[in-house]
Scaffold this active site. Structure first.
Site, PDB file in Angstrom:
ATOM      1  CD  GLU A  16     -30.508 -28.329 -38.344  1.00  0.00           C
ATOM      2  OE1 GLU A  16     -31.592 -27.767 -38.088  1.00  0.00           O
ATOM      3  OE2 GLU A  16     -30.425 -29.532 -38.704  1.00  0.00           O
TER       4      GLU A  16
ATOM      5  CG  HIS B 258     -36.750 -27.781 -28.575  1.00  0.00           C
ATOM      6  ND1 HIS B 258     -36.929 -29.144 -28.595  1.00  0.00           N
ATOM      7  CD2 HIS B 258     -36.988 -27.347 -29.832  1.00  0.00           C
ATOM      8  CE1 HIS B 258     -37.286 -29.520 -29.817  1.00  0.00           C
ATOM      9  NE2 HIS B 258     -37.318 -28.447 -30.594  1.00  0.00           N
TER      10      HIS B 258
END
Length: 402
Positions: free
Chosen positions: A138, A207
């Site tokens: 990322e 998450h």
């Protein structure tokens, strides 16, 4: 950064192929005209108001204002039915066709079509350089996207999950938000960072992140949250066209929402809230998934004789204090409902902004209903306990309006 560490360490509170530059075949015959649509159109009876200008000038404080000129309404147009993720894809595809500088990058966004299929079918059409699959890194592909924006491209960076973007916090904060300023205006950063977030159904703590509270303190960044297929497409197109970096928050549980959206092209204002339900007794401010918890509670409240006004703030930074303020001047009571954490969340910033600007119009203290300051449990029952539920909203309104 202190605010981030404050949230992390908070004590648990139980307060409730090539670059294709050639022009492409039109997506459809729907693009005969172009509208900029106000966000106060009714959801099921979609009418449009023309507004002037584009929302690509960054407001430097926490207040977004509207033009004084009244908007002229036009007749509602025929539409087509889409799921929310399909609306996002349609907005992306329209902008990629309109502007060859628009590109997409992220993990599995190419031939797989994205983890939630938002970019499905775009790689075969536009090639592997405009729909770029990246390694699982990322920080690398976010930095690459920001650099691409500096050279004149308009990248749309997808985080497979918003929680993963914490790995790119340095790039988002020190580069994305500040390079326009630190370069003395030599560079614009027209980048969109988007992806799913929020509490899903037993996705576990890592998450289930709500990162809007993390990013709100970064200067130079705008933040919006979509909640319907209609505003998902409109906000996506507006974010891509903006010369400012925009973070678009999508909720993982809303991708399969279905709605009829206009056939005619439209773009929403990045800095406007949406009046979801007019009312007289109390202003309820919310966004993203909590919009639906609030509307569920509103049905119960109406049966009990209450008339709540519901506003989807949509613009998380800056706040649309014009719409919010007008509502407060009418109802004199405010409840904020968010899925963000209670400590240092969007609700805390919104509470401060309301107290600074509209304190004289309040007849009662602001009530903020937020998620608990705990890691989101995996167990479904416990997960529900950490997030605001409709009965809590009903109880809060009843107590506030006594």
């Amino acid at each position: 950064m202190a605010s981030i560490f404050q949230r992390v360490g908070a004590v648990a509170s139980f307060d409730t192929k090539k670059f294709h530059l050639s022009s492409r075949r039109s997506l459809s015959e729907r693009k005969a005209s172009f509208l900029v649509v106000r966000s106060d159109a009714a959801k099921m009876n979609i009418g449009f108001n023309r507004i002037g200008g584009r929302a690509d000038q960054l407001v430097t404080n926490a207040v977004a204002t509207k033009p004084d000129a009244p908007a002229a309404s036009t007749a509602s147009k025929p539409g087509h039915e889409l799921l929310l993720f399909e609306a996002l894809r349609e907005g992306l595809e329209e902008e990629m066709e309109r502007d060859p500088h628009v590109c997409i990058m992220g993990e599995d966004v190419g031939h797989y079509g994205g983890s939630y299929k938002v970019s499905k079918g775009l790689a075969p059409k536009y090639g592997d350089l405009r729909v770029l699959d990246t390694p699982i890194a990322e920080n690398a592909f976010t930095g690459m996207g920001i650099g691409a924006a500096m050279t004149g491209l308009r990248p749309v960076i997808e985080g497979m999950n918003m929680g993963f973007l914490l790995l790119a916090f340095n790039q988002i904060s020190n580069n994305c938000g500040m390079l326009h300023y630190t370069s003395g205006g030599q560079f614009k950063i027209p980048v969109v960072i988007r992806g799913p977030g929020g509490v899903g159904r037993q996705l576990g703590a890592e998450h289930s992140q709500r990162l809007e509270s993390y990013f709100q303190s970064i200067p130079g960044i705008q933040m919006v949250a979509c909640s319907t297929p209609y505003n998902a497409k409109g906000l996506m197109k507006a974010a891509i066209r903006s010369d400012n970096p925009v973070i678009l928050f999508e909720h993982v549980l809303l991708y399969n929402l279905k709605e009829t959206i206009p056939d005619e092209e439209y773009v929403l204002n990045l800095e406007e809230a949406e009046m979801v339900r007019p009312g007289e007794h109390v202003t309820i401010l919310t966004y993203s998934r909590m919009r639906y918890h609030v509307m569920q509670a509103a049905k119960t409240l109406v049966n009990k004789g209450y008339d709540p006004e519901v506003i989807d703030i949509r613009s998380l930074k800056p706040f649309d204090l014009h719409t919010i303020g007008n509502s407060i001047k009418k109802t004199h009571r405010v409840i904020i409902v968010e899925e963000c954490m209670r400590t240092g969340g969007i609700g805390a910033s919104l509470t401060a902004a309301i107290n600074e600007n509209f304190q004289d119009y309040l007849d009662a203290p602001i009530v903020c209903l937020s998620s608990q300051d705990v890691p989101t449990p995996y167990a479904g029952t416990l997960e529900e306990w950490t997030v605001v539920q409709p009965p809590q909203i009903v109880a809060a309104v009843e107590q506030l309006c006594r």
